[in-house]
Design an enzyme around this catalytic site. Sequence first.
Site, PDB file in Angstrom:
ATOM      1  N   HIS A 155      60.992  40.903  36.230  1.00 51.87           N
ATOM      2  CA  HIS A 155      61.427  42.300  36.266  1.00 51.87           C
ATOM      3  C   HIS A 155      62.926  42.396  36.029  1.00 51.87           C
ATOM      4  O   HIS A 155      63.719  41.595  36.528  1.00 51.87           O
ATOM      5  CB  HIS A 155      61.076  42.937  37.615  1.00 51.87           C
ATOM      6  N   HIS A 156      63.304  43.411  35.246  1.00 53.73           N
ATOM      7  CA  HIS A 156      64.707  43.584  34.883  1.00 53.73           C
ATOM      8  C   HIS A 156      65.571  43.944  36.097  1.00 53.73           C
ATOM      9  O   HIS A 156      66.806  43.820  36.047  1.00 53.73           O
ATOM     10  CB  HIS A 156      64.827  44.691  33.821  1.00 53.73           C
ATOM     11  N   SER A 157      64.964  44.381  37.180  1.00 55.69           N
ATOM     12  CA  SER A 157      65.739  44.702  38.376  1.00 55.69           C
ATOM     13  C   SER A 157      66.389  43.466  38.992  1.00 55.69           C
ATOM     14  O   SER A 157      67.343  43.582  39.764  1.00 55.69           O
ATOM     15  CB  SER A 157      64.842  45.371  39.430  1.00 55.69           C
ATOM     16  N   ASN A 162      71.824  42.387  37.494  1.00 53.31           N
ATOM     17  CA  ASN A 162      72.223  43.035  36.252  1.00 53.31           C
ATOM     18  C   ASN A 162      73.692  43.417  36.300  1.00 53.31           C
ATOM     19  O   ASN A 162      74.144  44.054  37.257  1.00 53.31           O
ATOM     20  CB  ASN A 162      71.385  44.299  36.033  1.00 53.31           C
TER      21      ASN A 162
END
Length: 526
Positions: A138-140, A315
């Site tokens: 997941h990009h989180s 991120n």
Amino acid sequence: MDHLSSMDASFLHLETPETPMHVGSLMLFDLPEGYRGDYYDDVKAQLAKRLHLARLFHRKLAPMPFELADPVWIDDDDIDLDYHVRSVTLRRPGTMEQLEVLIARLHSSLLDRSRPLWEVYVIDGLANGQIAYYSKAHHSGIDGKAGIEIAKVFYDVTPQAREVRPPRPPRAGNAYQLGVAELLQAAISNSMAQYVKLGRMLPQMTKALGATAVQFIRTRRKAPRERSLGVKMAPKTIFNASITNQRSFGSLSVPLPELKLVGKQMGGTLNDVVMAMCSGALRSFLHERDLLPKKSLIAMVPVSLREADDCSNNNQVSAIRVDLATDLADPAKRFQAIRESSEASKELIGGLKAMLGTDLPVAGSPWLMSGMASLYGRSNLGTRLPRLANVAISNVPGPAVPLYMAGARMARYYPVSIPYHGVGLNITVQSYAGEMEFGITACRRVLSHPEVHELAQHLLASLRELQRLAPVAVQETKLPAPAATAPVRVATPVAKKRVNAKPASHNPAPRVHSRRAAHREERRPA
């Protein structure tokens, strides 16, 4: 527990069933000569020994009561590897095109938020004897640069797997789930800390904003740009629509030295060459369908805010807009316009770097952002509203040396990324061991699988066009023309035995994995 930053949490809140917000990679491995084992078991055993080295793989989300604040990360010491690491076999004949269709389908499903947010698939059955390895997270919890750092943990630089320290035993009293009181206390304390930090940074942010504005005005006066984007919106294209969860995927490999040489000779960077390739490909693709808008397409390009020595699993990205100059028929003028637009956007964001990485606490952001994301997709606003960009293009620097996993050499390392409502096409590029690996991810309703392969062919044609513009030094090492004497290499069925592919450096010709694309390439005049 670890608090998610507002940027990390936004990838959770903007996720809907139609827009999974995970990023992935498709890797192809050459098994060792004479290998007789079960590669799935070998991979699972190696992952089990190294999961503790990257927190992304043994932490999960703990949501706040009533979604009053962003969730937090908590450790999960009970990882079910049989769930997270899966085995898949391709149907015969086991072509690369079949593999890409499978990856598109695997990439369309949401990750289970009750578990750590990652999955791995070991895929056999390819006709050429290679093993495919698809992973998604997941990009989180990860951006492109963090993903490369995690790759260094799981992969080796030699066929011999290195020994790592064993995990420490879990601490006593480590709760599987946090209580309501603990979560509310964490939410309040984190929000207060964010407000205090924001207050302390306000003078610095105001100063940076003023300095950037002054610098921007001075630059415009000294060297006014005729094609400045400003607040210009992107034109409407077939890529700009509300999307479904269905995906299409295509891959392309091009020798990295070829792109670097073109950039050097044309006075641009490697990223300029990538953007120019994408611009030429999109222009040709739309022009053939009489769908090329009169105004230039605009690309949304992620940029890293991460310091060089920062390896944290989160991120740290922002985005710039780049004019793709698709309204210009002259490829030389198009390249120059792209280079100037990219430089102008980087200058602007460079002065705002300190501001862009700042957390902005918003009470009730989970339900507010999730509701807005759902409304945006289901009301078809992605098609109707003015748009900031037409396509997402990302360039991620990857490992410069070949990597190995469980004794097998990684031959290919393709990125698989995220389309979204209003931007249904994502072209992500990653360098690996002397190759530039393109991953084209789209909503299948926006671009079908054959159309994705066609776009890959246009990328190749665009590169050849740029090479013809470069001086003789580039032309001496140009890519082979798409004639019968130098056909595009295509994955084709072979005898059912292990075949160890040569390293990419042994054959500099670009590879497009599409039988249909190969026939089209042979028919196209040089």
